[in-house]
Structures are given as C-alpha cells and as structure tokens.
Write a protein that holds these residues in place. Structure first.
Motif, PDB file in Angstrom:
ATOM      1  N   GLU A  31       0.839  -1.207   0.000  1.00 45.26           N
ATOM      2  CA  GLU A  31       0.000   0.000   0.000  1.00 45.26           C
ATOM      3  C   GLU A  31       0.875   1.260   0.000  1.00 45.26           C
ATOM      4  OE1 GLU A  31      -3.244   2.197   2.917  1.00 45.26           O
ATOM      5  OE2 GLU A  31      -2.772   0.094   3.239  1.00 45.26           O
ATOM      6  N   ASP A  32       1.933   1.266   0.792  1.00 41.62           N
ATOM      7  CA  ASP A  32       2.848   2.411   0.822  1.00 41.62           C
ATOM      8  C   ASP A  32       3.570   2.575  -0.511  1.00 41.62           C
ATOM      9  OD1 ASP A  32       2.156   3.048   3.409  1.00 41.62           O
ATOM     10  OD2 ASP A  32       3.891   2.035   4.310  1.00 41.62           O
ATOM     11  N   ARG A  33       3.968   1.463  -1.105  1.00 36.96           N
ATOM     12  CA  ARG A  33       4.633   1.518  -2.417  1.00 36.96           C
ATOM     13  C   ARG A  33       3.711   2.148  -3.466  1.00 36.96           C
ATOM     14  NH1 ARG A  33       9.279  -1.800  -2.912  1.00 36.96           N
ATOM     15  NH2 ARG A  33       9.513  -3.176  -1.133  1.00 36.96           N
ATOM     16  N   GLN A  34       2.466   1.726  -3.466  1.00 36.61           N
ATOM     17  CA  GLN A  34       1.513   2.269  -4.428  1.00 36.61           C
ATOM     18  C   GLN A  34       1.279   3.761  -4.182  1.00 36.61           C
ATOM     19  OE1 GLN A  34      -1.942  -0.218  -4.207  1.00 36.61           O
ATOM     20  NE2 GLN A  34      -0.981  -1.908  -5.311  1.00 36.61           N
ATOM     21  N   MET A  35       1.212   4.137  -2.907  1.00 38.26           N
ATOM     22  CA  MET A  35       1.016   5.545  -2.576  1.00 38.26           C
ATOM     23  C   MET A  35       2.202   6.375  -3.059  1.00 38.26           C
ATOM     24  SD  MET A  35       0.341   7.456   1.091  1.00 38.26           S
ATOM     25  CE  MET A  35      -0.549   6.053   1.700  1.00 38.26           C
ATOM     26  N   LEU A  36       3.414   5.869  -2.826  1.00 35.63           N
ATOM     27  CA  LEU A  36       4.611   6.575  -3.272  1.00 35.63           C
ATOM     28  C   LEU A  36       4.652   6.695  -4.790  1.00 35.63           C
ATOM     29  CD1 LEU A  36       7.297   5.102  -0.869  1.00 35.63           C
ATOM     30  CD2 LEU A  36       6.581   7.491  -1.012  1.00 35.63           C
ATOM     31  N   GLN A  37       4.282   5.618  -5.478  1.00 38.65           N
ATOM     32  CA  GLN A  37       4.263   5.666  -6.940  1.00 38.65           C
ATOM     33  C   GLN A  37       3.260   6.708  -7.436  1.00 38.65           C
ATOM     34  OE1 GLN A  37       3.543   1.559  -7.952  1.00 38.65           O
ATOM     35  NE2 GLN A  37       5.725   1.109  -8.126  1.00 38.65           N
ATOM     36  N   GLY A  38       2.120   6.802  -6.776  1.00 38.87           N
ATOM     37  CA  GLY A  38       1.122   7.800  -7.138  1.00 38.87           C
ATOM     38  C   GLY A  38       1.629   9.215  -6.916  1.00 38.87           C
ATOM     39  N   ILE A  39       2.316   9.422  -5.800  1.00 38.25           N
ATOM     40  CA  ILE A  39       2.877  10.741  -5.509  1.00 38.25           C
ATOM     41  C   ILE A  39       3.928  11.118  -6.546  1.00 38.25           C
ATOM     42  CG2 ILE A  39       4.318  12.007  -3.861  1.00 38.25           C
ATOM     43  CD1 ILE A  39       2.864  10.373  -1.638  1.00 38.25           C
ATOM     44  N   ILE A  40       4.804  10.189  -6.857  1.00 37.17           N
ATOM     45  CA  ILE A  40       5.847  10.447  -7.857  1.00 37.17           C
ATOM     46  C   ILE A  40       5.227  10.753  -9.209  1.00 37.17           C
ATOM     47  CG2 ILE A  40       7.733   9.379  -9.159  1.00 37.17           C
ATOM     48  CD1 ILE A  40       8.491   7.960  -6.501  1.00 37.17           C
ATOM     49  N   GLN A  41       4.213  10.004  -9.582  1.00 34.74           N
ATOM     50  CA  GLN A  41       3.546  10.240 -10.859  1.00 34.74           C
ATOM     51  C   GLN A  41       2.902  11.627 -10.879  1.00 34.74           C
ATOM     52  OE1 GLN A  41       0.470   7.427 -11.830  1.00 34.74           O
ATOM     53  NE2 GLN A  41       0.616   7.887 -14.005  1.00 34.74           N
ATOM     54  N   GLN A  42       2.280  12.026  -9.785  1.00 34.52           N
ATOM     55  CA  GLN A  42       1.658  13.345  -9.712  1.00 34.52           C
ATOM     56  C   GLN A  42       2.715  14.445  -9.835  1.00 34.52           C
ATOM     57  OE1 GLN A  42      -0.439  14.086  -6.078  1.00 34.52           O
ATOM     58  NE2 GLN A  42      -1.085  16.136  -6.692  1.00 34.52           N
ATOM     59  N   ILE A  43       3.839  14.275  -9.162  1.00 31.64           N
ATOM     60  CA  ILE A  43       4.914  15.258  -9.247  1.00 31.64           C
ATOM     61  C   ILE A  43       5.453  15.334 -10.670  1.00 31.64           C
ATOM     62  CG2 ILE A  43       7.272  15.783  -8.498  1.00 31.64           C
ATOM     63  CD1 ILE A  43       6.461  14.621  -5.737  1.00 31.64           C
ATOM     64  N   GLU A  44       5.618  14.193 -11.311  1.00 35.41           N
ATOM     65  CA  GLU A  44       6.087  14.172 -12.697  1.00 35.41           C
ATOM     66  C   GLU A  44       5.133  14.933 -13.610  1.00 35.41           C
ATOM     67  OE1 GLU A  44       6.519  10.028 -13.670  1.00 35.41           O
ATOM     68  OE2 GLU A  44       8.613  10.002 -13.066  1.00 35.41           O
ATOM     69  N   GLU A  45       3.844  14.728 -13.423  1.00 35.65           N
ATOM     70  CA  GLU A  45       2.852  15.429 -14.238  1.00 35.65           C
ATOM     71  C   GLU A  45       2.924  16.929 -14.009  1.00 35.65           C
ATOM     72  OE1 GLU A  45      -0.814  13.526 -13.178  1.00 35.65           O
ATOM     73  OE2 GLU A  45      -0.301  11.668 -14.214  1.00 35.65           O
ATOM     74  N   GLU A  46       3.100  17.343 -12.749  1.00 39.39           N
ATOM     75  CA  GLU A  46       3.198  18.766 -12.441  1.00 39.39           C
ATOM     76  C   GLU A  46       4.456  19.373 -13.058  1.00 39.39           C
ATOM     77  OE1 GLU A  46       2.906  19.120  -8.184  1.00 39.39           O
ATOM     78  OE2 GLU A  46       0.842  18.366  -8.177  1.00 39.39           O
ATOM     79  N   VAL A  47       5.565  18.647 -13.004  1.00 41.72           N
ATOM     80  CA  VAL A  47       6.812  19.126 -13.591  1.00 41.72           C
ATOM     81  C   VAL A  47       6.658  19.238 -15.106  1.00 41.72           C
ATOM     82  CG1 VAL A  47       9.234  18.513 -14.056  1.00 41.72           C
ATOM     83  CG2 VAL A  47       8.314  18.321 -11.746  1.00 41.72           C
ATOM     84  N   ASN A  48       6.067  18.225 -15.726  1.00 37.61           N
ATOM     85  CA  ASN A  48       5.854  18.273 -17.177  1.00 37.61           C
ATOM     86  C   ASN A  48       4.979  19.457 -17.565  1.00 37.61           C
ATOM     87  OD1 ASN A  48       7.437  16.043 -17.752  1.00 37.61           O
ATOM     88  ND2 ASN A  48       5.740  14.617 -17.573  1.00 37.61           N
ATOM     89  N   GLN A  49       3.928  19.714 -16.811  1.00 34.95           N
ATOM     90  CA  GLN A  49       3.044  20.842 -17.096  1.00 34.95           C
ATOM     91  C   GLN A  49       3.810  22.152 -16.940  1.00 34.95           C
ATOM     92  OE1 GLN A  49      -0.168  20.607 -18.244  1.00 34.95           O
ATOM     93  NE2 GLN A  49       0.101  22.786 -18.594  1.00 34.95           N
ATOM     94  N   PHE A  50       4.615  22.250 -15.905  1.00 32.34           N
ATOM     95  CA  PHE A  50       5.422  23.447 -15.680  1.00 32.34           C
ATOM     96  C   PHE A  50       6.373  23.678 -16.848  1.00 32.34           C
ATOM     97  CE2 PHE A  50       9.440  25.273 -14.192  1.00 32.34           C
ATOM     98  CZ  PHE A  50       9.003  26.497 -13.722  1.00 32.34           C
ATOM     99  N   LEU A  51       7.060  22.604 -17.282  1.00 32.25           N
ATOM    100  CA  LEU A  51       7.999  22.733 -18.397  1.00 32.25           C
ATOM    101  C   LEU A  51       7.289  23.123 -19.683  1.00 32.25           C
ATOM    102  CD1 LEU A  51      10.330  19.673 -17.680  1.00 32.25           C
ATOM    103  CD2 LEU A  51      10.833  22.099 -17.313  1.00 32.25           C
ATOM    104  N   GLU A  52       6.127  22.558 -19.926  1.00 36.57           N
ATOM    105  CA  GLU A  52       5.351  22.931 -21.114  1.00 36.57           C
ATOM    106  C   GLU A  52       4.957  24.406 -21.060  1.00 36.57           C
ATOM    107  OE1 GLU A  52       2.042  20.269 -21.520  1.00 36.57           O
ATOM    108  OE2 GLU A  52       3.339  18.511 -21.677  1.00 36.57           O
ATOM    109  N   ASN A  53       4.534  24.858 -19.883  1.00 28.06           N
ATOM    110  CA  ASN A  53       4.161  26.263 -19.728  1.00 28.06           C
ATOM    111  C   ASN A  53       5.365  27.173 -19.941  1.00 28.06           C
ATOM    112  OD1 ASN A  53       1.530  25.544 -19.163  1.00 28.06           O
ATOM    113  ND2 ASN A  53       1.759  25.733 -16.956  1.00 28.06           N
ATOM    114  N   GLN A  54       6.532  26.741 -19.489  1.00 26.27           N
ATOM    115  CA  GLN A  54       7.741  27.536 -19.681  1.00 26.27           C
ATOM    116  C   GLN A  54       8.091  27.637 -21.157  1.00 26.27           C
ATOM    117  OE1 GLN A  54       9.252  29.430 -17.712  1.00 26.27           O
ATOM    118  NE2 GLN A  54       8.558  28.745 -15.734  1.00 26.27           N
ATOM    119  N   GLN A  55       7.948  26.539 -21.891  1.00 26.47           N
ATOM    120  CA  GLN A  55       8.240  26.544 -23.320  1.00 26.47           C
ATOM    121  C   GLN A  55       7.292  27.481 -24.051  1.00 26.47           C
ATOM    122  OE1 GLN A  55       8.154  22.421 -24.570  1.00 26.47           O
ATOM    123  NE2 GLN A  55      10.353  22.487 -24.945  1.00 26.47           N
TER     124      GLN A  55
END
Length: 64
Positions: A31-55
């Motif tokens: 359960e903790d592993r899945q939660m961590l994977q979800g958090i990492i995925q959410q952070i990745e999506e936020e970073v990608n959105q930020f980078l797209e906005n910067q471009q």
C-alpha cells in the motif's frame, strides 16, 4: 519525463543516512509503495506541465 532511479536511490540513501536509519530494517508495505508511486507520478505530471508552460512562455516572448 521518466523518473531517474539512480537519482531516487541517491536521495533515499541520503535521507536514511541523515536520520540514522538502517536500510535493512525498513519494511515498505504494498500500500505504501503504491502511494509513493502515485505521488511520484503526480509530481512528474506537475513538472511536465510546468515545463510545457515555460516553453510556451519562452516561445511567445521570442515571437514578440
């Protein structure tokens, strides 16, 4: 953007060392592993959105 496993490993190792945690004593539940994977995925999506906005912002600034 893919997560870099080496970077993650380094950060975890530094955190464990900082708090004097013995890595062999750590147990992570599925359960903790899945939660961590979800958090990492959410952070990745936020970073990608930020980078797209910067471009977009940089492109619109160079066009003016």
């Amino acid at each position: 953007m893919q997560q870099n496993p080496r970077l993650t490993e380094m950060l975890v190792r530094k955190l464990l060392r900082k708090y004097n945690v013995d890595p062999s004593s750590i147990e992570v539940s599925e359960e903790d592993r899945q939660m961590l994977q979800g958090i990492i995925q959410q952070i990745e999506e936020e970073v990608n959105q930020f980078l797209e906005n910067q471009q977009v912002s940089e492109n619109s600034n160079t066009e003016n």
